[in-house]
Design a protein around this motif. Structure first.
Motif, short mmCIF file in Angstrom:
data_model
loop_
_atom_site.label_atom_id
_atom_site.label_comp_id
_atom_site.label_asym_id
_atom_site.label_seq_id
_atom_site.Cartn_x
_atom_site.Cartn_y
_atom_site.Cartn_z
N ASN A 121 1.41 -1.02 0.18
CA ASN A 121 0.04 -0.25 -0.07
C ASN A 121 0.82 1.27 -0.16
OD1 ASN A 121 -2.77 -1.20 -0.11
ND2 ASN A 121 -2.98 -1.48 1.99
N ASP A 122 1.80 0.97 0.70
CA ASP A 122 2.75 2.34 0.61
C ASP A 122 3.71 2.04 -0.14
OD1 ASP A 122 2.34 2.56 3.53
OD2 ASP A 122 4.63 2.00 4.02
N THR A 123 3.90 1.49 -1.14
CA THR A 123 4.56 1.59 -2.86
C THR A 123 3.36 2.44 -3.54
OG1 THR A 123 6.09 -0.80 -2.41
CG2 THR A 123 5.21 0.25 -4.66
N VAL A 124 2.39 1.97 -3.74
CA VAL A 124 1.10 2.53 -4.73
C VAL A 124 1.08 4.16 -4.03
CG1 VAL A 124 -1.16 1.96 -4.73
CG2 VAL A 124 0.41 0.21 -4.50
N ARG A 125 0.61 4.20 -3.09
CA ARG A 125 1.17 5.79 -2.02
C ARG A 125 1.93 6.16 -2.84
NH1 ARG A 125 -0.05 6.58 3.72
NH2 ARG A 125 -0.24 8.74 2.62
N ILE A 126 2.96 6.36 -2.65
CA ILE A 126 4.36 6.66 -3.48
C ILE A 126 4.44 7.10 -4.86
CG2 ILE A 126 6.64 6.20 -3.81
CD1 ILE A 126 7.11 5.42 -1.16
N ALA A 127 3.93 5.77 -5.55
CA ALA A 127 3.63 5.97 -6.99
C ALA A 127 2.25 7.14 -8.06
CB ALA A 127 2.96 4.63 -7.33
N GLN A 128 1.27 7.20 -6.65
CA GLN A 128 0.12 8.28 -6.86
C GLN A 128 0.31 9.74 -6.82
OE1 GLN A 128 -2.78 5.78 -4.31
NE2 GLN A 128 -3.99 4.93 -6.51
N ASN A 129 1.96 9.37 -5.43
CA ASN A 129 1.16 10.51 -5.30
C ASN A 129 2.73 11.68 -6.18
OD1 ASN A 129 -0.31 10.65 -2.92
ND2 ASN A 129 1.22 10.59 -1.28
N ILE A 130 3.73 10.88 -6.77
CA ILE A 130 4.69 11.04 -7.37
C ILE A 130 3.45 11.27 -8.65
CG2 ILE A 130 6.77 10.72 -8.82
CD1 ILE A 130 7.57 9.07 -6.67
N SER A 131 2.39 10.63 -9.14
CA SER A 131 2.26 10.89 -10.78
C SER A 131 1.48 12.28 -10.19
CB SER A 131 0.97 9.66 -10.65
OG SER A 131 0.30 10.31 -11.48
#
Length: 212
Positions: free
Chosen positions: A48-58
């Motif tokens: 979930n953290d990995t997905v959130r990081i990707a979303q935040n960068i996007s």
């Protein structure tokens, strides 16, 4: 009460923590308990953290484009990409088309279209490479420099808007992390762009692949 529910949960965790010790004589410390809590993180939580990081960068990329478009209003530059290509050339005598595409992390076809628009607007020029006549190099024109100089104040405001909510220590921390990410992915884009995702994943440190 929410506080009572939280207290019960903490007590239950403390009980579990005590059971992990090898002996009743072991003196428990707060640091040991914190470490125990950290180790309880599940693979699902890490994902979930990995997905959130990707979303935040996007999302940050989109927010940046949102603010820059406001700064470009009334400018000869029509898109954020046109601005980034022009500013890349600002302190360079010239760059090959491959170099400027790689610096802006844009594929050849899209990059050539951006340069075509800048050439038509006479904001950049092009000339043959002295060492390789088959290769073209691009450079910023006086008109392009004047256009950038005109919009720099607005672009500074857009950059301030994007990160202005962060305190100085937070900016320093964010820069360290984002520089590390950008350095890693810059090398991937420049040298490994034709590889499949599974091959690219193998370039991550082994500890970061454990949840795959």
């Amino acid at each position: 009460m929410k506080s009572k529910k939280l207290l019960i949960e903490i007590i239950e965790l403390l009980d579990q923590f005590e059971k992990t010790t090898q002996s009743n004589e072991v003196e428990l410390s707060l640091n040991d308990f914190i470490l125990f809590l950290q180790q309880r993180r599940t693979i699902k939580e890490e994902r979930n953290d990995t997905v959130r990081i990707a979303q935040n960068i996007s999302f940050l990329h989109r927010y940046s484009k949102f603010y820059i478009k406001k700064a470009l209003k009334g400018s000869l530059l029509q898109t954020v990409d046109e601005y980034t290509y022009l500013v890349t050339l600002f302190n360079e005598e010239s760059l090959s088309k491959t170099e400027i595409n790689n610096r802006n992390v844009i594929e050849k076809t899209s990059g050539n279209e951006i340069m075509r628009r800048l050439l038509n607007a006479k904001l950049i020029g092009e000339r043959r490479d002295k060492e390789d006549k088959r290769r073209m190099r691009v450079f910023i024109t006086d008109k392009g420099r004047a256009e950038l100089t005109k919009i720099f104040p607005g672009l500074w405001k857009s950059a301030t808007m994007l990160s202005g909510v962060l305190a100085p220590p937070e900016k320093e921390s964010f820069l360290q992390v984002s520089d590390k990410l950008c350095d890693f992915h810059k090398n991937i884009f420049a040298h490994c762009k034709e590889e499949e995702i599974d091959s690219l994943l193998s370039k991550l440190p082994s500890v970061n692949r454990e949840s795959l």
